[in-house]
Every structure is written in structure tokens, then in C-alpha cells.
Design a protein around this motif. Structure first.
Motif, PDB file in Angstrom:
ATOM      1  N   TYR A  61       0.880  -1.377  -0.045  1.00 38.14           N
ATOM      2  CA  TYR A  61       0.059   0.011  -0.017  1.00 38.14           C
ATOM      3  C   TYR A  61       0.943   1.222  -0.089  1.00 38.14           C
ATOM      4  O   TYR A  61       0.436   2.284  -0.621  1.00 38.14           O
ATOM      5  CB  TYR A  61      -0.856  -0.156   1.145  1.00 38.14           C
ATOM      6  N   LEU A  62       1.809   1.363   0.666  1.00 38.81           N
ATOM      7  CA  LEU A  62       2.557   2.613   0.913  1.00 38.81           C
ATOM      8  C   LEU A  62       3.631   2.659  -0.397  1.00 38.81           C
ATOM      9  O   LEU A  62       3.791   3.773  -0.858  1.00 38.81           O
ATOM     10  CB  LEU A  62       3.648   2.291   2.149  1.00 38.81           C
ATOM     11  N   GLU A  63       4.095   1.321  -1.160  1.00 37.48           N
ATOM     12  CA  GLU A  63       4.650   1.763  -2.346  1.00 37.48           C
ATOM     13  C   GLU A  63       4.028   2.169  -3.376  1.00 37.48           C
ATOM     14  O   GLU A  63       4.158   3.026  -4.075  1.00 37.48           O
ATOM     15  CB  GLU A  63       5.211   0.496  -2.721  1.00 37.48           C
ATOM     16  N   ARG A  64       2.675   1.757  -3.433  1.00 40.32           N
ATOM     17  CA  ARG A  64       1.356   2.322  -4.240  1.00 40.32           C
ATOM     18  C   ARG A  64       1.232   3.865  -4.175  1.00 40.32           C
ATOM     19  O   ARG A  64       1.202   4.477  -5.050  1.00 40.32           O
ATOM     20  CB  ARG A  64       0.155   1.492  -4.372  1.00 40.32           C
ATOM     21  N   ARG A  65       1.244   3.969  -2.854  1.00 33.18           N
ATOM     22  CA  ARG A  65       0.839   5.427  -2.748  1.00 33.18           C
ATOM     23  C   ARG A  65       1.909   6.508  -3.029  1.00 33.18           C
ATOM     24  O   ARG A  65       1.920   7.535  -3.386  1.00 33.18           O
ATOM     25  CB  ARG A  65       0.526   5.765  -0.840  1.00 33.18           C
ATOM     26  N   GLY A  66       3.085   5.964  -2.737  1.00 31.93           N
ATOM     27  CA  GLY A  66       4.291   6.445  -2.979  1.00 31.93           C
ATOM     28  C   GLY A  66       4.445   6.962  -4.610  1.00 31.93           C
ATOM     29  O   GLY A  66       4.798   7.756  -4.905  1.00 31.93           O
ATOM     30  N   GLN A  67       4.076   5.712  -5.119  1.00 26.87           N
ATOM     31  CA  GLN A  67       4.290   6.059  -6.679  1.00 26.87           C
ATOM     32  C   GLN A  67       3.217   6.988  -7.275  1.00 26.87           C
ATOM     33  O   GLN A  67       3.503   7.550  -8.067  1.00 26.87           O
ATOM     34  CB  GLN A  67       3.940   4.560  -7.345  1.00 26.87           C
ATOM     35  N   GLN A  68       1.889   6.877  -6.744  1.00 25.49           N
ATOM     36  CA  GLN A  68       1.001   7.743  -6.935  1.00 25.49           C
ATOM     37  C   GLN A  68       1.424   9.132  -6.710  1.00 25.49           C
ATOM     38  O   GLN A  68       1.058  10.062  -7.561  1.00 25.49           O
ATOM     39  CB  GLN A  68      -0.166   7.419  -6.252  1.00 25.49           C
ATOM     40  N   ARG A  69       1.831   9.449  -5.580  1.00 26.15           N
ATOM     41  CA  ARG A  69       2.382  10.818  -5.353  1.00 26.15           C
ATOM     42  C   ARG A  69       3.603  11.226  -6.538  1.00 26.15           C
ATOM     43  O   ARG A  69       3.634  12.470  -6.874  1.00 26.15           O
ATOM     44  CB  ARG A  69       3.226  10.825  -3.897  1.00 26.15           C
ATOM     45  N   LEU A  70       4.308  10.362  -6.834  1.00 24.72           N
ATOM     46  CA  LEU A  70       5.642  10.843  -7.626  1.00 24.72           C
ATOM     47  C   LEU A  70       4.840  10.913  -9.080  1.00 24.72           C
ATOM     48  O   LEU A  70       5.167  11.825  -9.833  1.00 24.72           O
ATOM     49  CB  LEU A  70       6.495   9.395  -7.903  1.00 24.72           C
ATOM     50  N   ASN A  71       3.728  10.413  -9.507  1.00 23.26           N
ATOM     51  CA  ASN A  71       3.152  10.517 -10.869  1.00 23.26           C
ATOM     52  C   ASN A  71       2.483  11.677 -10.839  1.00 23.26           C
ATOM     53  O   ASN A  71       2.282  12.571 -11.755  1.00 23.26           O
ATOM     54  CB  ASN A  71       2.028   9.313 -11.037  1.00 23.26           C
ATOM     55  N   GLU A  72       2.010  12.241  -9.461  1.00 22.28           N
ATOM     56  CA  GLU A  72       1.138  13.355  -9.754  1.00 22.28           C
ATOM     57  C   GLU A  72       2.099  14.489  -9.416  1.00 22.28           C
ATOM     58  O   GLU A  72       1.742  15.695 -10.172  1.00 22.28           O
ATOM     59  CB  GLU A  72       0.322  13.361  -8.234  1.00 22.28           C
ATOM     60  N   SER A  73       3.128  14.303  -8.908  1.00 24.32           N
ATOM     61  CA  SER A  73       4.188  15.512  -8.959  1.00 24.32           C
ATOM     62  C   SER A  73       4.613  15.687 -10.322  1.00 24.32           C
ATOM     63  O   SER A  73       5.010  16.727 -10.735  1.00 24.32           O
ATOM     64  CB  SER A  73       5.290  15.112  -7.892  1.00 24.32           C
ATOM     65  N   ALA A  74       4.982  14.507 -11.074  1.00 21.15           N
ATOM     66  CA  ALA A  74       5.778  14.580 -12.457  1.00 21.15           C
ATOM     67  C   ALA A  74       4.608  15.285 -13.270  1.00 21.15           C
ATOM     68  O   ALA A  74       4.828  16.126 -14.155  1.00 21.15           O
ATOM     69  CB  ALA A  74       5.944  13.116 -12.693  1.00 21.15           C
ATOM     70  N   SER A  75       3.367  15.074 -13.021  1.00 21.43           N
ATOM     71  CA  SER A  75       2.316  15.314 -13.916  1.00 21.43           C
ATOM     72  C   SER A  75       2.122  17.172 -13.623  1.00 21.43           C
ATOM     73  O   SER A  75       1.753  17.918 -14.581  1.00 21.43           O
ATOM     74  CB  SER A  75       1.118  14.731 -13.681  1.00 21.43           C
ATOM     75  N   LYS A  76       2.123  17.569 -12.391  1.00 20.98           N
ATOM     76  CA  LYS A  76       1.949  18.788 -12.028  1.00 20.98           C
ATOM     77  C   LYS A  76       3.303  19.520 -12.678  1.00 20.98           C
ATOM     78  O   LYS A  76       3.108  20.740 -13.114  1.00 20.98           O
ATOM     79  CB  LYS A  76       1.976  19.020 -10.479  1.00 20.98           C
ATOM     80  N   ARG A  77       4.524  19.075 -12.532  1.00 15.33           N
ATOM     81  CA  ARG A  77       5.627  19.651 -13.145  1.00 15.33           C
ATOM     82  C   ARG A  77       5.594  19.936 -14.830  1.00 15.33           C
ATOM     83  O   ARG A  77       5.763  20.679 -15.193  1.00 15.33           O
ATOM     84  CB  ARG A  77       6.889  18.996 -12.812  1.00 15.33           C
ATOM     85  N   THR A  78       5.045  18.907 -15.344  1.00 19.26           N
ATOM     86  CA  THR A  78       4.678  18.898 -17.001  1.00 19.26           C
ATOM     87  C   THR A  78       3.847  19.966 -17.205  1.00 19.26           C
ATOM     88  O   THR A  78       4.051  20.637 -18.011  1.00 19.26           O
ATOM     89  CB  THR A  78       4.190  17.401 -17.287  1.00 19.26           C
ATOM     90  N   LYS A  79       2.544  19.948 -16.424  1.00 15.97           N
ATOM     91  CA  LYS A  79       1.710  21.103 -16.763  1.00 15.97           C
ATOM     92  C   LYS A  79       2.299  22.547 -16.563  1.00 15.97           C
ATOM     93  O   LYS A  79       1.886  23.405 -17.235  1.00 15.97           O
ATOM     94  CB  LYS A  79       0.566  20.872 -15.788  1.00 15.97           C
ATOM     95  N   GLN A  80       3.073  22.640 -15.412  1.00 11.53           N
ATOM     96  CA  GLN A  80       3.597  23.795 -15.209  1.00 11.53           C
ATOM     97  C   GLN A  80       4.578  24.065 -16.339  1.00 11.53           C
ATOM     98  O   GLN A  80       4.821  25.517 -16.911  1.00 11.53           O
ATOM     99  CB  GLN A  80       4.489  23.842 -13.865  1.00 11.53           C
ATOM    100  N   ALA A  81       5.240  23.297 -17.018  1.00  8.09           N
ATOM    101  CA  ALA A  81       6.368  23.431 -18.110  1.00  8.09           C
ATOM    102  C   ALA A  81       5.390  23.855 -19.305  1.00  8.09           C
ATOM    103  O   ALA A  81       5.967  24.740 -20.147  1.00  8.09           O
ATOM    104  CB  ALA A  81       7.259  22.195 -18.088  1.00  8.09           C
ATOM    105  N   VAL A  82       4.588  23.339 -19.663  1.00  7.46           N
ATOM    106  CA  VAL A  82       3.825  23.370 -20.732  1.00  7.46           C
ATOM    107  C   VAL A  82       3.201  24.835 -20.550  1.00  7.46           C
ATOM    108  O   VAL A  82       3.035  25.488 -21.633  1.00  7.46           O
ATOM    109  CB  VAL A  82       2.592  22.516 -20.895  1.00  7.46           C
ATOM    110  N   ALA A  83       2.643  25.124 -19.524  1.00  2.55           N
ATOM    111  CA  ALA A  83       2.141  26.569 -19.297  1.00  2.55           C
ATOM    112  C   ALA A  83       3.152  27.549 -19.368  1.00  2.55           C
ATOM    113  O   ALA A  83       2.907  28.673 -19.958  1.00  2.55           O
ATOM    114  CB  ALA A  83       1.278  26.715 -17.921  1.00  2.55           C
ATOM    115  N   ALA A  84       4.226  27.234 -18.818  1.00  5.49           N
ATOM    116  CA  ALA A  84       5.206  28.522 -19.067  1.00  5.49           C
ATOM    117  C   ALA A  84       5.562  28.508 -20.618  1.00  5.49           C
ATOM    118  O   ALA A  84       6.286  29.561 -21.000  1.00  5.49           O
ATOM    119  CB  ALA A  84       6.551  28.056 -18.230  1.00  5.49           C
TER     120      ALA A  84
END
Length: 234
Positions: free
Chosen positions: A211-234
């Protein structure tokens, strides 16, 4: 081939559970000791001074690259001769498994320490935070959060390693199972029952790790997605 008698497992279950208490006591002590002792070992492994780093690395590799069974025998038979002391089987088991897990946990800590953003440590230096408080307040808390799944996996392995302590006379779950099997000539049933007891204890922790591994991976994916959106917006 004789008929199986699974009812014998229920008859010896109280003895197995008594042995389980010893196994859990060893596990708890080992986890506490290794969790604390691994911090200075990990810091020494990262030291700039070569001799300190080599000693720490030698300790880690020694215990990671030799069987736990040999370590148990050495602590129980050889260490008392070397130091001219007397050790009970329980004490020798705690020392041996703690030393082994400390080496494993130290490597997990080291990976966690190195993942702490350098900017945080630089800010701490600017604020004149001493090294002890940097480790206690910044590095260790973040490492524990990031590396918790790996640490729990090591704890599960430590619990399973306690099955070996019966060879030095510790009356643990495995010792109780072997004794009952020898007395009743029901090795199949009793050893299967002992395996199920180990499973019942370890499986929930294994689910927690997943469970903790899945949650950690989910957070990494969300963080990567957020950075990608910020890069596209910039």
C-alpha cells in the motif's frame, strides 16, 4: 502413507503461541536497536574521511554478505570466547540479528539521506543549525517517510530470520514447532501450522508495504504530472 491429523495443530497451538511471543520479543528489540544504530553507520558510510567510510562499508558488507545462521553461531559460540563472557541464546540472537539488520537499514538510510534536497541543508547552514539538529530535524524525518516501505520489508525479513534462533537453543516459535513435531511424529501438520503462524503475522505488514509503495508511486506520478503542466503553461 499415514492419514493426516490436523487436530494436533490445535493441541500444540498454545506452545506455538508461547514460542511466538519470544519471536516477537526478539523482533521488536532488533527493530529498535537496528533503527537507532543504523543512523551513525549510515552517516559514517557517507563520511568524507576515508578511514571512517571504509570501516562503515566493511561492516555493512560483512553482515550483508555472510549468512545470518553463521552470524548467530559466531555470536553465541565465538564471541563469548573472544571476550571471555557468557551470553544466553536470547542475547546472542538479538545481537546477531540486530547487527545484520543494522547493515541493511544503514544502506536504506544512506539512500534516504542522499535524497534530501541540498537546498534544505544549505538553508540550515545559513541559519547556523548544527549538524546534530540537521540530522535529527531535517534528514532523519524525511528519510523515514521516504524509505518506510523498505524499512518495513527489512522488519519482515528480521521477523522471519528469528526462525533460525532455535539452532542456538532459544525457545521461539520454530523451537516449539520442532519439539512438538518430534514428540508427536506429526511434522507435516505441526510445521505447516507454524508456517501459517509466521504468515499470519507477516502478511498484514506485507500488505502495508504494498500500500505504501503504491501511494508513494501515486504521489510521484502526481508530482511529475504537475511539473509537466507547469512546464507546458510556461
Amino acid at each position: 502413507m499415514g492419514k493426516t491429523d490436523w487436530g494436533i495443530v490445535w493441541e500444540v497451538l498454545p506452545n506455538l503461541l508461547t514460542g511466538l511471543k519470544t519471536s516477537l520479543a526478539i523482533t521488536l528489540l532488533v527493530i529498535i536497536i537496528s533503527a537507532v544504530a543504523a543512523v551513525p553507520v549510515a552517516l559514517a558510510r557517507m563520511a568524507e574521511f576515508d578511514l571512517i567510510r571504509w570501516i562503515a562499508q566493511g561492516y555493512i558488507e560483512l553482515f550483508r554478505c555472510t549468512p545470518v545462521l553463521i552470524q548467530l553461531f559466531w555470536m553465541f559460540y565465538a564471541l563469548p570466547i573472544l571476550l571471555d563472557i557468557s551470553l544466553s541464546g536470547f542475547t546472542a540472537a538479538v545481537i546477531a540479528i540486530s547487527a545484520n539488520l543494522t547493515a541493511q537499514v544503514a544502506e536504506v538510510y544512506r539512500a534516504g539521506f542522499q535524497s534530501v534536497p541540498a537546498e534544505q541543508l544549505e538553508a540550515a547552514k545559513v541559519l547556523q543549525v548544527d549538524r546534530y539538529h540537521q540530522v535529527a530535524s531535517i534528514i532523519v524525518p524525511q528519510t523515514l517517510r521516504q524509505q518506510l516501505p523498505a524499512l518495513l520489508s527489512i522488519a519482515i525479513n528480521g521477523f522471519k530470520d528469528t526462525a533460525l534462533v532455535s539452532v542456538i537453543g532459544v525457545v521461539d516459535l520454530m523451537f516449539a514447532a520442532n519439539t512438538a513435531a518430534a514428540q508427536t511424529y506429526r511434522s507435516l501438520e505441526i510445521l505447516t501450522g507454524a508456517a501459517l503462524v509466521y504468515f499470519v503475522v507477516a502478511f498484514p505488514l506485507s500488505l502495508l508495504v504494498s500500500y505504501l509503495e503504491r501511494r508513494g508511486q501515486q504521489r510521484l506520478n502526481e508530482s511529475a504530472s504537475k511539473r509537466t503542466k507547469q512546464a507546458v503553461a510556461a
